[in-house]
Enzyme design. Structure first.
Site, mmCIF file in Angstrom:
data_model
loop_
_atom_site.group_PDB
_atom_site.id
_atom_site.type_symbol
_atom_site.label_atom_id
_atom_site.label_comp_id
_atom_site.label_asym_id
_atom_site.label_seq_id
_atom_site.Cartn_x
_atom_site.Cartn_y
_atom_site.Cartn_z
ATOM 1 C CB SER A 1 -0.925 0.012 1.222
ATOM 2 O OG SER A 1 -0.174 -0.179 2.396
ATOM 3 C CE1 TYR B 1 11.663 -3.811 11.352
ATOM 4 C CE2 TYR B 1 13.961 -3.188 11.624
ATOM 5 C CZ TYR B 1 12.846 -3.351 10.818
ATOM 6 O OH TYR B 1 12.939 -3.062 9.472
ATOM 7 C CE LYS C 1 12.291 -6.491 8.900
ATOM 8 N NZ LYS C 1 11.401 -6.849 7.778
#
Ligand code: NDP
Length: 243
Positions: A15, A153, A157
């Site tokens: 988006s 985070y 990853k």
């Protein structure tokens, strides 16, 4: 890539930001697209319409939580061919680890890691039928070096990097390449919480002296999608020389 038809790609988190740029680049490369995001339905549908008109490819938009295995199964209900899966959707929770709630940790992992598992699990049987395909995961430089205030985070990853390397070994005998792109600092809404001053301080640390653009990441994804299938299991940094 199947040469009898236009190639088909799925791009998650399309988006806005990096995902939107990847979708635009792949439409320009001639892919039919299935684009997903979580809640920005209007934004995604408008992007799908304009890419379809501009590049004369087929673009479908679907919104939902990719951390929900039921939504991901439903997404694959009518997919019988797939050349490229780009796992880009992600969120970043910042703050001290000691202050993080169970719910925040789980949301971080569910969005950034579990979604990739659900999508790969659904995509692999489709790719295996043609003995060809590419999976490109969008990781982060923090996955390999870690970042203070971004422990969850970074852990998410790091998981993506390990999954990429392992899955590449699992799928190489079937002619399917699995790689990751690990951006540094890219100018998107994900970094909107930083002040102009904080951004300037970061740019001073980056040898290129600036943020990367979503289009630069998209261009690397496009190159990887065309690379020989023998290139697999790699985590490619795009960070202006930062790390
Ligand atoms: P943005 O915040 O700009 O966009 C995130 C995208 O992911 C949106 O399309 C969002 O949908 C979608 N998304 C988030 N959660 C879900 C979910 N549960 N289900 C489905 N879609 C979801 O992020 P960026 O473009 O900056 O980042 C894209 C990827 O690149 C991420 O994986 C990020 O970790 C990685 N990255 C980004 C860097 C940066 O500096 N920007 C650096 C390194 C890596 P919606 O619009 O509906 O919310």
């Amino acid at each position: 890539m199947n040469t009898k038809h236009r190639p088909i790609a799925i791009v998650t988190g399309a988006s806005r930001g990096i995902g939107a740029a990847i979708a635009a680049q792949l439409a320009q490369d001639g892919y039919d697209l299935l684009l997903c995001c979580r809640k920005n339905t209007e934004l995604l549908e408008n992007a799908a319409k304009s890419l379809q008109q501009e590049h004369n490819v087929s673009v479908t938009a679907r919104c939902g939580d990719l951390g929900d295995p039921v939504f991901v199964s439903d997404l694959f209900r009518n997919i019988s061919r797939l050349d490229l899966l780009v796992n880009n959707a992600g969120i970043s929770k910042t703050g001290l680890l000691q202050d993080m709630t169970d719910a925040e940790w789980l949301e971080q992992m569910n969005t950034n890691v579990n979604s990739v598992f659900y999508l790969c699990r659904a995509a692999i049987p489709v790719m295996l039928r043609e003995h060809t395909g590419r999976i490109i995961n969008i990781s982060s430089v923090w996955g390999s070096v870690g970042a203070s205030m971004e422990c969850a985070y970074s852990a998410s990853k790091g998981s993506i990097d390990a999954l990429t390397r392992s899955l590449a070994k699992e799928l190489a005998p079937s002619g399917i390449a699995v790689n990751a792109v690990a951006p540094g600092f890219i100018d998107t809404e994900m970094n909107d919480h930083l002040s102009a001053e904080e951004k300037e301080m970061l740019f001073a640390e980056i040898p290129a002296g600036r943020a990367g653009t979503p289009e630069e990441v998209a261009s690397l994804v496009s190159l990887l999608a065309k690379a020989p299938v023998y290139l697999t299991g790699q985590i490619l940094r795009i960070d202006g020389g930062w790390i």
